[in-house]
Design an enzyme around this catalytic site. Structure first.
Site, short mmCIF file in Angstrom:
data_model
loop_
_atom_site.label_atom_id
_atom_site.label_comp_id
_atom_site.label_asym_id
_atom_site.label_seq_id
_atom_site.Cartn_x
_atom_site.Cartn_y
_atom_site.Cartn_z
N LYS A 180 0.88 -1.17 0.00
CA LYS A 180 0.00 0.00 0.00
C LYS A 180 0.92 1.21 0.00
CE LYS A 180 -1.89 2.96 1.95
NZ LYS A 180 -1.65 4.38 1.61
N GLU A 256 9.58 1.37 11.02
CA GLU A 256 10.59 2.41 10.79
C GLU A 256 9.86 3.74 10.85
OE1 GLU A 256 12.74 1.22 7.23
OE2 GLU A 256 13.69 -0.42 8.34
N CYS A 290 13.74 10.85 6.92
CA CYS A 290 13.57 10.47 8.32
C CYS A 290 14.87 10.60 9.10
CB CYS A 290 13.06 9.05 8.41
SG CYS A 290 14.18 7.87 7.65
N GLU A 391 8.89 16.28 15.50
CA GLU A 391 9.41 16.12 14.14
C GLU A 391 8.64 17.07 13.21
OE1 GLU A 391 8.30 12.64 11.76
OE2 GLU A 391 10.42 12.36 11.31
P1 NAD Z 1 2.34 8.35 7.39
O1 NAD Z 1 2.48 7.59 8.66
O2 NAD Z 1 1.36 9.45 7.34
O3 NAD Z 1 1.93 7.38 6.20
C1 NAD Z 1 2.72 6.25 5.86
C2 NAD Z 1 1.82 5.23 5.19
O4 NAD Z 1 0.89 4.72 6.13
C3 NAD Z 1 1.01 5.77 4.03
O5 NAD Z 1 0.99 4.79 3.00
C4 NAD Z 1 -0.36 5.95 4.63
O6 NAD Z 1 -1.43 5.91 3.72
C5 NAD Z 1 -0.42 4.76 5.57
N1 NAD Z 1 -1.37 4.85 6.68
C6 NAD Z 1 -1.76 5.97 7.34
N2 NAD Z 1 -2.62 5.63 8.33
C7 NAD Z 1 -2.74 4.28 8.30
C8 NAD Z 1 -3.49 3.33 9.05
N3 NAD Z 1 -4.26 3.70 10.08
N4 NAD Z 1 -3.39 2.03 8.74
C9 NAD Z 1 -2.60 1.62 7.72
N5 NAD Z 1 -1.88 2.47 6.95
C10 NAD Z 1 -1.95 3.78 7.24
O7 NAD Z 1 3.81 8.84 7.02
P2 NAD Z 1 4.23 9.79 5.82
O8 NAD Z 1 3.69 11.15 6.11
O9 NAD Z 1 3.88 9.13 4.54
O10 NAD Z 1 5.83 9.80 5.94
C11 NAD Z 1 6.54 10.68 6.75
C12 NAD Z 1 6.89 10.03 8.08
O11 NAD Z 1 7.59 8.81 7.84
C13 NAD Z 1 7.81 10.85 8.95
O12 NAD Z 1 7.41 10.74 10.27
C14 NAD Z 1 9.18 10.17 8.76
O13 NAD Z 1 10.09 10.36 9.82
C15 NAD Z 1 8.75 8.75 8.65
N6 NAD Z 1 9.78 7.96 7.97
C16 NAD Z 1 10.53 7.09 8.69
C17 NAD Z 1 11.54 6.34 8.07
C18 NAD Z 1 12.43 5.39 8.83
O14 NAD Z 1 13.16 4.63 8.18
N7 NAD Z 1 12.42 5.38 10.15
C19 NAD Z 1 11.75 6.50 6.71
C20 NAD Z 1 10.96 7.41 6.00
C21 NAD Z 1 9.96 8.13 6.64
O1 6OD Z 2 18.64 3.92 3.13
C1 6OD Z 2 17.73 3.22 3.58
O2 6OD Z 2 17.74 1.99 3.49
C2 6OD Z 2 16.59 3.85 4.25
N1 6OD Z 2 15.68 3.02 4.77
C3 6OD Z 2 16.51 5.19 4.30
C4 6OD Z 2 15.48 5.89 4.95
C5 6OD Z 2 15.33 7.20 4.79
C6 6OD Z 2 14.26 7.90 5.42
O3 6OD Z 2 13.67 8.84 4.96
#
Ligand code: NAD
Ligand code: 6OD
Length: 487
Positions: A180, A256, A290, A391
């Site tokens: 998804k 993550e 992230c 964040e």
């Molecule tokens: P988000 O949590 O809003 O959405 C992520 C995904 O989850 C989307 O596909 C969304 O449609 C889905 N989703 C939302 N609510 C849901 C539910 N109740 N059940 C199932 N799926 C659901 O995140 P975003 O805004 O797309 O991304 C930004 C965030 O992601 C930031 O907080 C960032 O730090 C984090 N992030 C973390 C990492 C990591 O590796 N730790 C990497 C990239 C982004």
């Molecule tokens: O480099 C990667 O494997 C990874 N998961 C990066 C994540 C970046 C977050 O925005």
């Protein structure tokens, strides 16, 4: 690229689904409509999970590792062969500069299949014998079995990279997936379906259902009893909701999540390298990484010089559309722009010194409908202000001075998050000493986002659960089963 509506990809075929509902995919660059996207609800999720289960019990489940690896190599080659299409699609969805996506997003999208195919091909098995009282002994060995159907829920910031970072190891380990993608960025996940078919991937191994989270494809997928494990990248609050869904049926999770990452700059750093690294870690991808830095701690003797040089760097960034040769694109959406501008306003209200930025740039008439914000730097706020704790996920950071090592370690760790940190010093002993005390899953010394895919990747505290990468991914994507044979 055509304005054809994006469909689901289920059992090897593009399908509109049954709900008939569509939503618009909007360009963050200028607010124009890129295309419609079919929204998946329960019937589409049911169909995708059923297809994934059938593939698991069908040709994919019966293949040898070598046969699977051969297909995964073809998928990697297929992404590279259609590099420009992936690049165009990713930049349309995200608005990020082509120079960035062509160096990071698309090559990593391909590498994620190649690297995990190699991991699974080269992972040895282990066995041992033990004595038994009757003297005959016993042979113990463990096998790794696929977990089953894996739900992959991915975000919008590095869409292809982060989705394939999960799909690559999941498939290498013999699982099947239902993805998804973020509602903001469906294009490359959809395009990958064509590559899967071209590579000879059996139908049902890779499925995609588009839609939103709550009461849409995301929630239906995570609640589906046919899903055996869920791997998620996104916000910590979304991760909490998904963990609750996963608790029903006791499904495994990999999380993550968000971060509020510190950079620690000591007076003995190489200033040029530190400025270059912190610039990247704050502003690349418009701050939507992230691992990105939002808190910078600089040792007092070099504080003024550091602030002044980072300001010069930020003011030198060229903002623009993906093809404009820009260093920085827009935020992902008007909604996210509203959130980031809310923090820009809050910083002012709290009395921050706005070193640079803090507003919306004038991008001219053609781009005025986009989600643009200025690169922004603040000083002068307390560690317990919301700007230092929450964040923001935008191109901004707060810079604070510090006086000694223990103090900066304590302040860097004073957060509910623990994803990534960077330390800038030419003193190697100090680098190791400090790195070992920072409570984050990843720490870079004199670098940032330098990735080796064999290393464990993941967050501490509220930044995540589990580690993926190299052989560590096997812990999540396979189940280890012990077999004891009495001799
Ligand atoms: P988000 O949590 O809003 O959405 C992520 C995904 O989850 C989307 O596909 C969304 O449609 C889905 N989703 C939302 N609510 C849901 C539910 N109740 N059940 C199932 N799926 C659901 O995140 P975003 O805004 O797309 O991304 C930004 C965030 O992601 C930031 O907080 C960032 O730090 C984090 N992030 C973390 C990492 C990591 O590796 N730790 C990497 C990239 C982004
Ligand atoms: O480099 C990667 O494997 C990874 N998961 C990066 C994540 C970046 C977050 O925005």
């Amino acid at each position: 690229m055509s304005k054809k509506a994006v469909m689901h990809f289920i059992n090897g075929a593009y399908t509109a689904g049954t709900s008939g509902k569509v939503f618009q995919n909007i360009s963050p660059v200028d607010g124009s409509v890129i295309c419609d996207v079919h929204e998946g609800l329960k019937p589409e999720v049911d169909a995708a999970v059923t297809a994934a289960q059938a593939a698991l019990n069908g040709p994919w489940g019966k293949m040898t590792t070598d046969e699977r690896v051969a297909i995964l190599y073809k998928v990697a080659d297929g992404i590279n062969a259609r590099f420009d299409e992936f690049l165009e699609a990713e930049c349309r969805d995200t608005g990020k500069p082509k120079s960035l996506a062509s160096h990071i997003d698309i090559p990593r999208g391909a590498a994620n299949f190649k690297v995990f195919a190699d991991v699974i091909k080269n992972t040895p098995t282990e066995a041992f014998t033990m004595p038994t009282p009757d003297g005959t002994g016993a042979l113990n060995y463990a096998i790794r079995a696929p977990k089953g159907v894996i739900a992959v829920i991915s975000p919008w910031n590095l869409p292809l990279l982060l989705m394939t970072w999960k799909v690559g190891p999941a498939l290498a380990c013999g699982n099947t997936v239902v993805v998804k993608p973020s509602e903001e960025t469906p294009l490359t996940t959809s395009l990958l379906g064509e590559v899967m078919n071209e590579a000879g991937m059996p139908p049902g191994v890779y499925n995609v259902v588009n839609g939103f989270g709550p009461e849409s494809a995301g929630a239906y997928l995570t609640q589906h009893p046919g899903v055996d494990a869920i791997t998620f990248t996104g916000e910590t609050s979304t991760g909490t909701a998904i963990m609750q869904a996963a608790a029903v049926g006791m499904r495994d999770i990999s999380m993550e999540l968000g971060g509020k990452n510190p950079a620690i700059v000591f007076a003995d750093c190489d200033m040029d390298k530190a400025i270059e690294g912190v610039m990247r870690s704050v502003f690349v991808n418009c701050g939507q990484v992230c691992l990105g830095t939002e808190r910078v701690y600089v040792e007092r003797p070099i504080f003024d010089e550091f602030v002044s040089r980072l300001k010069t760097g930020a003011e030198g960034l060229k903002l623009g559309a993906p093809d404009d040769g820009a260093n920085m694109g827009p935020l992902i959406s008007k909604e996210h722009q509203g959130k980031v501008l809310g923090y820009y306003a809050l910083a002012k209200k709290l009395g921050a010194n706005v070193v640079t930025g803090g507003g919306v740039p004038d991008m001219g008439d053609a781009l005025s409908g986009g989600a643009w914000v200025e690169p922004t730097i603040w000083t002068g706020l307390d560690d317990d202000s919301a700007i230092m704790r929450e964040e923001i996920f935008g191109p901004c950071c707060h810079i604070s001075p510090f006086d000694d090592e223990d103090e900066v370690i304590r302040r860097a760790n004073d957060t509910v998050y623990g994803l990534a940190s960077s330390i800038w010093t030419e003193n190697l002993s100090r680098a190791h000493r400090v790195a070992g005390q920072i409570e984050s899953g990843l720490t870079w010394v004199n670098s940032w986002f330098l990735r080796d895919l064999r290393t464990p990747f993941g967050g501490s505290k509220q930044s995540g659960i589990g580690r993926e990468g190299g052989v560590h991914s096997l812990e999540f994507y396979t189940e280890m089963r012990n077999i004891c044979v009495k001799l």
